[in-house]
Scaffold this motif. Structure first.
Motif, PDB file in Angstrom:
ATOM      1  N   TRP A 123       0.834  -1.211   0.000  1.00 34.17           N
ATOM      2  CA  TRP A 123       0.000   0.000   0.000  1.00 34.17           C
ATOM      3  C   TRP A 123       0.867   1.258   0.000  1.00 34.17           C
ATOM      4  N   ALA A 124       1.831   1.275   0.873  1.00 31.48           N
ATOM      5  CA  ALA A 124       2.718   2.438   0.959  1.00 31.48           C
ATOM      6  C   ALA A 124       3.528   2.610  -0.321  1.00 31.48           C
ATOM      7  N   ALA A 125       4.013   1.506  -0.873  1.00 30.98           N
ATOM      8  CA  ALA A 125       4.839   1.568  -2.083  1.00 30.98           C
ATOM      9  C   ALA A 125       4.043   2.051  -3.284  1.00 30.98           C
ATOM     10  N   VAL A 126       2.845   1.533  -3.456  1.00 26.20           N
ATOM     11  CA  VAL A 126       2.023   1.966  -4.583  1.00 26.20           C
ATOM     12  C   VAL A 126       1.650   3.442  -4.420  1.00 26.20           C
ATOM     13  N   GLY A 127       1.375   3.851  -3.190  1.00 31.71           N
ATOM     14  CA  GLY A 127       1.105   5.267  -2.940  1.00 31.71           C
ATOM     15  C   GLY A 127       2.295   6.139  -3.303  1.00 31.71           C
ATOM     16  N   MET A 128       3.494   5.686  -2.945  1.00 26.73           N
ATOM     17  CA  MET A 128       4.702   6.454  -3.284  1.00 26.73           C
ATOM     18  C   MET A 128       4.927   6.488  -4.786  1.00 26.73           C
ATOM     19  N   LEU A 129       4.727   5.351  -5.441  1.00 27.07           N
ATOM     20  CA  LEU A 129       4.917   5.306  -6.891  1.00 27.07           C
ATOM     21  C   LEU A 129       3.967   6.262  -7.600  1.00 27.07           C
ATOM     22  N   GLY A 130       2.705   6.215  -7.213  1.00 28.37           N
ATOM     23  CA  GLY A 130       1.725   7.109  -7.827  1.00 28.37           C
ATOM     24  C   GLY A 130       2.049   8.566  -7.592  1.00 28.37           C
ATOM     25  N   THR A 131       2.529   8.863  -6.400  1.00 28.00           N
ATOM     26  CA  THR A 131       2.886  10.232  -6.067  1.00 28.00           C
ATOM     27  C   THR A 131       4.079  10.712  -6.879  1.00 28.00           C
ATOM     28  N   VAL A 132       5.069   9.854  -7.053  1.00 29.46           N
ATOM     29  CA  VAL A 132       6.253  10.233  -7.837  1.00 29.46           C
ATOM     30  C   VAL A 132       5.875  10.470  -9.298  1.00 29.46           C
ATOM     31  N   VAL A 133       5.133   9.544  -9.861  1.00 27.42           N
ATOM     32  CA  VAL A 133       4.768   9.646 -11.277  1.00 27.42           C
ATOM     33  C   VAL A 133       3.867  10.859 -11.528  1.00 27.42           C
ATOM     34  N   LEU A 134       2.839  11.016 -10.721  1.00 30.02           N
ATOM     35  CA  LEU A 134       1.930  12.142 -10.931  1.00 30.02           C
ATOM     36  C   LEU A 134       2.566  13.477 -10.539  1.00 30.02           C
ATOM     37  N   GLY A 135       3.468  13.455  -9.574  1.00 30.45           N
ATOM     38  CA  GLY A 135       4.187  14.678  -9.226  1.00 30.45           C
ATOM     39  C   GLY A 135       5.004  15.181 -10.399  1.00 30.45           C
ATOM     40  N   ALA A 136       5.630  14.246 -11.105  1.00 32.54           N
ATOM     41  CA  ALA A 136       6.403  14.624 -12.294  1.00 32.54           C
ATOM     42  C   ALA A 136       5.476  15.100 -13.410  1.00 32.54           C
ATOM     43  N   ALA A 137       4.362  14.405 -13.600  1.00 37.58           N
ATOM     44  CA  ALA A 137       3.455  14.736 -14.698  1.00 37.58           C
ATOM     45  C   ALA A 137       2.683  16.029 -14.458  1.00 37.58           C
ATOM     46  N   LEU A 138       2.241  16.247 -13.236  1.00 36.11           N
ATOM     47  CA  LEU A 138       1.366  17.389 -12.962  1.00 36.11           C
ATOM     48  C   LEU A 138       2.088  18.613 -12.408  1.00 36.11           C
ATOM     49  N   PHE A 139       3.201  18.396 -11.727  1.00 35.51           N
ATOM     50  CA  PHE A 139       3.885  19.510 -11.071  1.00 35.51           C
ATOM     51  C   PHE A 139       5.301  19.732 -11.595  1.00 35.51           C
ATOM     52  N   ASN A 140       5.623  19.055 -12.694  1.00 30.98           N
ATOM     53  CA  ASN A 140       6.949  19.181 -13.305  1.00 30.98           C
ATOM     54  C   ASN A 140       8.092  18.918 -12.328  1.00 30.98           C
ATOM     55  N   GLU A 141       7.867  18.008 -11.388  1.00 31.97           N
ATOM     56  CA  GLU A 141       8.938  17.627 -10.483  1.00 31.97           C
ATOM     57  C   GLU A 141       9.951  16.801 -11.268  1.00 31.97           C
ATOM     58  N   PRO A 142      11.236  16.999 -11.033  1.00 33.69           N
ATOM     59  CA  PRO A 142      12.248  16.317 -11.842  1.00 33.69           C
ATOM     60  C   PRO A 142      12.264  14.808 -11.598  1.00 33.69           C
ATOM     61  N   LEU A 143      12.468  14.064 -12.690  1.00 31.57           N
ATOM     62  CA  LEU A 143      12.663  12.623 -12.597  1.00 31.57           C
ATOM     63  C   LEU A 143      14.135  12.335 -12.889  1.00 31.57           C
ATOM     64  N   THR A 144      14.928  12.333 -11.853  1.00 32.12           N
ATOM     65  CA  THR A 144      16.355  12.065 -12.010  1.00 32.12           C
ATOM     66  C   THR A 144      16.569  10.571 -12.187  1.00 32.12           C
ATOM     67  N   ILE A 145      17.736  10.191 -12.630  1.00 35.07           N
ATOM     68  CA  ILE A 145      18.065   8.770 -12.803  1.00 35.07           C
ATOM     69  C   ILE A 145      17.980   8.053 -11.463  1.00 35.07           C
ATOM     70  N   PHE A 146      18.421   8.705 -10.401  1.00 32.24           N
ATOM     71  CA  PHE A 146      18.342   8.087  -9.072  1.00 32.24           C
ATOM     72  C   PHE A 146      16.890   7.861  -8.659  1.00 32.24           C
ATOM     73  N   LYS A 147      16.037   8.834  -8.948  1.00 37.90           N
ATOM     74  CA  LYS A 147      14.619   8.693  -8.609  1.00 37.90           C
ATOM     75  C   LYS A 147      13.993   7.559  -9.418  1.00 37.90           C
ATOM     76  N   LEU A 148      14.340   7.465 -10.705  1.00 37.28           N
ATOM     77  CA  LEU A 148      13.801   6.386 -11.541  1.00 37.28           C
ATOM     78  C   LEU A 148      14.282   5.013 -11.078  1.00 37.28           C
ATOM     79  N   LEU A 149      15.553   4.920 -10.704  1.00 37.70           N
ATOM     80  CA  LEU A 149      16.078   3.663 -10.178  1.00 37.70           C
ATOM     81  C   LEU A 149      15.381   3.293  -8.867  1.00 37.70           C
ATOM     82  N   SER A 150      15.125   4.275  -8.047  1.00 41.02           N
ATOM     83  CA  SER A 150      14.442   4.030  -6.783  1.00 41.02           C
ATOM     84  C   SER A 150      13.009   3.554  -7.014  1.00 41.02           C
TER      85      SER A 150
END
Length: 105
Positions: free
Chosen positions: A62-89
């Motif tokens: 539950w926590a992991a899926v919540g984090m994944l959704g937040t990372v992906v949508l944060g990048a898509a909706l708020f232009n938060e950077p997707l660094t290589i480290f973030k993608l690997l994580s």
């Protein structure tokens, strides 16, 4: 069925996070109410999923899926950077979710 309940709980976890951002420290009424409501719904569905799924699998998934959704949508909706480290994580989190699912099977 418990995995469907967990998926719904995770979806509301992502909605909770986004409404929390818009609540601006609980200074805005509607986003604040939405934050409380989505958080409550998320926890209700998580507790329903945990009737069947072990806690050691349900909560981390539950926590992991919540984090994944937040990372992906944060990048898509708020232009938060997707660094290589973030993608690997994020990839590591996905591997963990698959491992938990296989463990529960």
């Amino acid at each position: 069925m418990p995995w469907v309940l967990l998926a719904v709980a995770s979806l509301f976890e992502v909605l909770f996070t986004f409404s929390l951002k818009y609540a601006e420290g609980f200074t805005r009424l509607v986003p604040s109410l939405l934050t409380v409501a989505t958080g409550l719904v998320s926890l209700i569905f998580l507790s329903l999923a945990m009737r069947t799924l072990p806690m050691s699998i349900a909560y981390p998934a539950w926590a992991a899926v919540g984090m994944l959704g937040t990372v992906v949508l944060g990048a898509a909706l708020f232009n938060e950077p997707l660094t290589i480290f973030k993608l690997l994580s994020v990839g590591a989190i996905l591997v963990g979710i698959v491992g938990l699912k296989l463990q529960a099977a």
